[in-house]
Motif scaffolding. Structure first.
Motif, short mmCIF file in Angstrom:
data_model
loop_
_atom_site.label_atom_id
_atom_site.label_comp_id
_atom_site.label_asym_id
_atom_site.label_seq_id
_atom_site.Cartn_x
_atom_site.Cartn_y
_atom_site.Cartn_z
N PRO A 39 -33.24 49.49 -27.10
CA PRO A 39 -33.46 48.38 -26.06
C PRO A 39 -33.00 48.86 -24.51
CG PRO A 39 -31.96 47.75 -28.10
CD PRO A 39 -32.28 49.25 -28.21
N VAL A 40 -32.35 49.80 -24.64
CA VAL A 40 -31.80 50.30 -23.23
C VAL A 40 -33.15 50.85 -22.45
CG1 VAL A 40 -30.39 52.08 -21.88
CG2 VAL A 40 -29.50 50.82 -23.72
N GLU A 41 -33.90 52.03 -23.45
CA GLU A 41 -35.00 52.58 -22.85
C GLU A 41 -36.12 51.58 -22.72
OE1 GLU A 41 -35.33 55.71 -21.73
OE2 GLU A 41 -33.04 56.09 -22.10
N ALA A 42 -36.15 50.51 -23.49
CA ALA A 42 -37.19 49.55 -23.20
C ALA A 42 -36.96 48.72 -22.07
CB ALA A 42 -37.20 48.68 -24.44
N ARG A 43 -35.89 48.23 -21.76
CA ARG A 43 -35.68 47.64 -20.38
C ARG A 43 -35.70 48.39 -19.36
NH1 ARG A 43 -31.70 44.75 -24.01
NH2 ARG A 43 -30.02 46.42 -23.81
N LYS A 44 -35.35 49.69 -19.42
CA LYS A 44 -35.48 50.51 -18.26
C LYS A 44 -37.02 50.66 -17.93
CE LYS A 44 -34.42 55.46 -16.79
NZ LYS A 44 -34.02 56.57 -17.54
N PHE A 45 -37.72 51.09 -18.70
CA PHE A 45 -39.13 51.10 -18.56
C PHE A 45 -39.94 49.70 -18.09
CE2 PHE A 45 -43.49 50.62 -20.07
CZ PHE A 45 -44.11 51.93 -19.69
N ALA A 46 -39.34 48.69 -18.68
CA ALA A 46 -40.04 47.46 -17.87
C ALA A 46 -39.60 47.18 -16.56
CB ALA A 46 -39.63 46.15 -18.74
N ALA A 47 -38.26 47.66 -16.34
CA ALA A 47 -37.77 47.71 -14.92
C ALA A 47 -38.58 48.34 -14.09
CB ALA A 47 -36.27 47.71 -14.78
N GLU A 48 -38.92 49.49 -14.57
CA GLU A 48 -39.56 50.62 -13.53
C GLU A 48 -40.98 50.28 -13.12
OE1 GLU A 48 -37.37 54.65 -15.49
OE2 GLU A 48 -39.39 54.08 -15.87
N HIS A 49 -41.82 49.19 -14.00
CA HIS A 49 -43.00 49.02 -13.54
C HIS A 49 -43.17 47.34 -13.15
CE1 HIS A 49 -43.14 52.40 -16.27
NE2 HIS A 49 -44.35 52.62 -15.79
N GLU A 50 -44.06 47.30 -12.25
CA GLU A 50 -44.60 46.12 -11.73
C GLU A 50 -44.67 44.89 -12.81
OE1 GLU A 50 -47.55 43.98 -8.64
OE2 GLU A 50 -47.62 46.01 -8.86
N SER A 51 -45.68 45.63 -13.84
CA SER A 51 -45.87 44.53 -14.79
C SER A 51 -46.11 45.41 -16.17
CB SER A 51 -47.33 43.89 -14.51
OG SER A 51 -47.83 43.05 -15.67
N VAL A 52 -45.56 44.87 -17.31
CA VAL A 52 -45.48 45.85 -18.38
C VAL A 52 -45.93 44.88 -19.67
CG1 VAL A 52 -43.99 46.78 -20.36
CG2 VAL A 52 -43.67 47.30 -17.89
N ILE A 53 -46.90 45.52 -20.59
CA ILE A 53 -47.21 44.60 -21.82
C ILE A 53 -46.53 45.20 -22.93
CG2 ILE A 53 -49.36 43.80 -20.46
CD1 ILE A 53 -49.53 46.45 -23.45
N TYR A 54 -46.45 44.16 -24.12
CA TYR A 54 -46.01 44.80 -25.49
C TYR A 54 -47.42 44.47 -26.26
CZ TYR A 54 -44.32 44.66 -30.06
OH TYR A 54 -44.07 44.64 -31.39
N LYS A 55 -47.46 45.56 -27.26
CA LYS A 55 -48.33 45.27 -28.42
C LYS A 55 -47.64 46.07 -29.58
CE LYS A 55 -51.70 47.77 -26.13
NZ LYS A 55 -52.89 48.41 -25.91
N PRO A 56 -48.21 45.81 -30.84
CA PRO A 56 -47.65 46.27 -31.77
C PRO A 56 -48.23 47.72 -31.98
CG PRO A 56 -48.51 44.22 -32.47
CD PRO A 56 -48.94 44.56 -31.22
N SER A 88 -35.95 41.21 -18.95
CA SER A 88 -34.86 40.25 -19.35
C SER A 88 -35.23 39.55 -20.70
CB SER A 88 -34.79 39.05 -18.53
OG SER A 88 -35.97 38.34 -18.14
N GLU A 89 -36.56 39.85 -21.09
CA GLU A 89 -36.81 39.14 -22.55
C GLU A 89 -36.47 40.29 -23.58
OE1 GLU A 89 -40.62 36.28 -21.95
OE2 GLU A 89 -40.83 38.66 -20.88
N ILE A 90 -36.26 41.61 -23.15
CA ILE A 90 -35.95 42.33 -24.35
C ILE A 90 -34.65 42.55 -24.62
CG2 ILE A 90 -35.92 44.92 -24.59
CD1 ILE A 90 -38.05 45.00 -22.52
N ASP A 91 -34.38 42.14 -26.01
CA ASP A 91 -33.01 41.91 -26.75
C ASP A 91 -32.89 43.19 -27.54
OD1 ASP A 91 -33.97 41.20 -29.02
OD2 ASP A 91 -34.17 39.11 -28.54
N ASP A 92 -31.67 43.10 -28.36
CA ASP A 92 -31.24 44.20 -29.36
C ASP A 92 -32.25 44.29 -30.71
OD1 ASP A 92 -29.40 44.94 -27.58
OD2 ASP A 92 -27.71 44.09 -28.34
N SER A 93 -32.87 43.35 -30.75
CA SER A 93 -33.81 43.43 -31.85
C SER A 93 -34.88 44.52 -31.90
CB SER A 93 -34.51 42.03 -32.13
OG SER A 93 -35.42 41.84 -30.99
N ILE A 94 -34.93 44.87 -30.66
CA ILE A 94 -35.82 45.98 -30.51
C ILE A 94 -35.60 47.37 -31.26
CG2 ILE A 94 -36.61 48.05 -28.98
CD1 ILE A 94 -37.73 45.28 -28.31
#
Length: 322
Positions: free
Chosen positions: A152-169, A193-199
Motif C-alpha cells: 500500500p505504501v508503494e502504491a500510494r507513493k506511485f499514485a502521488a508521483e503521477h498526475e493521473s494513474v489508472i488501475y487494472k488487474p 487517497s483511495e488506496i487502502d491496506d487491502s492492496i
C-alpha cells in the motif's frame, strides 16, 4: 496437402472462428471443428499410438473422421474450459477431468510437424502482463510507467508521483455477482487517497495514464499487421466496457518501428498471431498497453476484419507462418 484438414479447436458459437472456417470452406480446404471438453466422450473419440514414427491415430467427431497424421495446421481458438476437478462430486469425476485435460489436449499438442495458431503453451507463456510489458519495453515500444505491487505504501507513493494513474488487474478476471452474472474489473482511474491496506492481499497493477485521443487494436498474423483505430463516444477510459459507444476505422499506415517491434514481439514468444492494444496520444505516439495472444478481432471495421480472416486462412492453409 490437398486433402489435409485444418483442425479448428474452439467452442460452439465462436463467431471469430466461424469467419475463418467459412473462408477455408470457400477455398475447398477441409476443416474439422472440435471442442474437446464438450465433444468428448459423447460425440467424439480419439485413439493415438506413439512409437518409432512418432504419433499416429484417428479422431472422430459427430460429423467427421480424420487421420491425425494428416492434419496440416491447428487453429487453437477458445475451446470450452474443462471443469474444475476440485468441485467434482467424487474422486472418480476428479480423475476423469484431470485425465481428459491432459490426455485430449496432450494428443492435439503432439501432432507431428503441425503449425499451431497459436500453440496453447505459447499462449499461456505470453499471457502474463508483467512479461508482456517488460518484453515490449525491451523491444523499443513505448510503455507507460508501471508499478506492480502489493505494498500500500508503494502504491500510494506511485499514485502521488503521477498526475493521473489508472488501475487494472494483473490478469483479466470474471467475478460472479449476486445475480449469478459475471462481472469484469475494468481499467479505471485511481487517486492515492483511495488506496487502502487491502492492496497487501495480492499484486495490483498501477500505470501512468496516457492522455490518449484514440485506441488502436492491431492484429498481427506472422509478418502482416492490420490496425484499427477505435474512437469512443465520450470520456470512457476502457473502450471494452461498452462497445456500443465505439467507432472502428482502418489505420492505413502503421509506423515501421511499430511493425518491426510487433514482429519481434511475436518471435520472442513463439507466436503466430497476437492482438495488440495501443493508446494513441495527440503527438501520434503509440503506447503499448498489452497483447492478447488469442484476442478477438471480428468486431473491428469490415475491411480489416476481412483482411485478418484472409491472412489467417492463408497461414492455416499453408501450414507455415505467414
Amino acid at each position: 496437402m490437398v486433402h489435409s484438414p485444418v483442425l479448428v479447436v474452439t467452442s460452439l458459437g465462436d463467431v471469430t472462428a466461424d469467419l475463418v472456417l467459412h473462408e477455408l470452406c470457400g477455398r475447398g480446404v477441409p476443416a474439422v471443428r472440435l471442442d474437446p471438453a464438450a465433444d468428448f466422450p459423447d460425440t467424439a473419440h480419439v485413439s493415438s499410438r506413439i512409437g518409432g514414427v512418432g504419433l499416429t491415430g484417428d479422431l472422430t467427431t459427430a460429423t467427421r473422421h480424420l487421420d491425425l497424421s494428416s492434419v496440416r495446421s491447428v487453429y487453437w481458438r477458445r475451446p470450452t474450459p474443462y471443469g474444475d476437478p476440485r468441485s467434482a462430486e467424487s474422486s472418480g469425476q476428479r480423475f476423469t477431468v484431470e485425465q481428459s485435460r491432459a490426455g485430449y489436449t496432450g494428443v492435439l499438442l503432439a501432432l507431428p510437424g503441425v503449425l499451431h495458431v497459436n500453440h496453447p503453451v505459447r499462449n499461456r507463456a505470453a499471457d502474463y502482463k508483467p512479461v508482456q510489458l517488460a518484453t515490449a519495453a525491451r523491444l523499443g515500444l513505448a510503455v507507460p510507467e508501471t508499478l506492480i505491487t502489493n505494498s500500500p505504501v508503494e502504491a500510494r507513493k506511485f499514485a502521488a508521483e503521477h498526475e493521473s494513474v489508472i488501475y487494472k488487474p494483473v490478469h483479466g478476471v470474471h467475478l460472479a455477482g449476486e445475480d449469478g452474472r459475471n462481472r469484469t474489473v475494468w481499467t479505471g482511474r485511481v487517486h492515492s487517497s483511495e488506496i487502502d491496506d487491502s492492496i497487501a492481499l495480492c499484486p495490483h497493477l498501477f500505470q501512468s495514464c496516457v492522455r490518449k485521443v484514440a485506441d488502436i487494436r492491431l492484429a498481427a498474423v506472422g509478418d502482416q499487421v492490420f490496425a484499427t483505430r477505435i474512437d469512443t463516444d465520450g470520456d470512457h477510459l476502457d473502450w471494452r466496457q461498452d462497445q456500443r459507444l465505439i467507432t472502428c476505422s482502418p489505420v492505413p499506415f502503421v509506423p515501421p518501428d511499430i511493425c518491426e517491434a510487433v514482429r519481434s514481439y511475436l518471435d520472442a514468444f513463439g507466436l503466430v498471431f497476437g492482438a495488440f492494444d495501443f493508446a494513441l496520444d495527440s503527438d501520434g505516439r503509440w503506447w503499448f498497453l498489452e497483447c492478447n495472444p488469442n484476442g478477438q478481432w471480428a468486431f473491428v471495421d469490415q475491411p480489416t476484419t476481412k483482411a485478418i480472416t484472409t491472412a489467417l486462412a492463408d497461414t492455416l492453409q499453408k501450414g507455415t507462418t505467414a
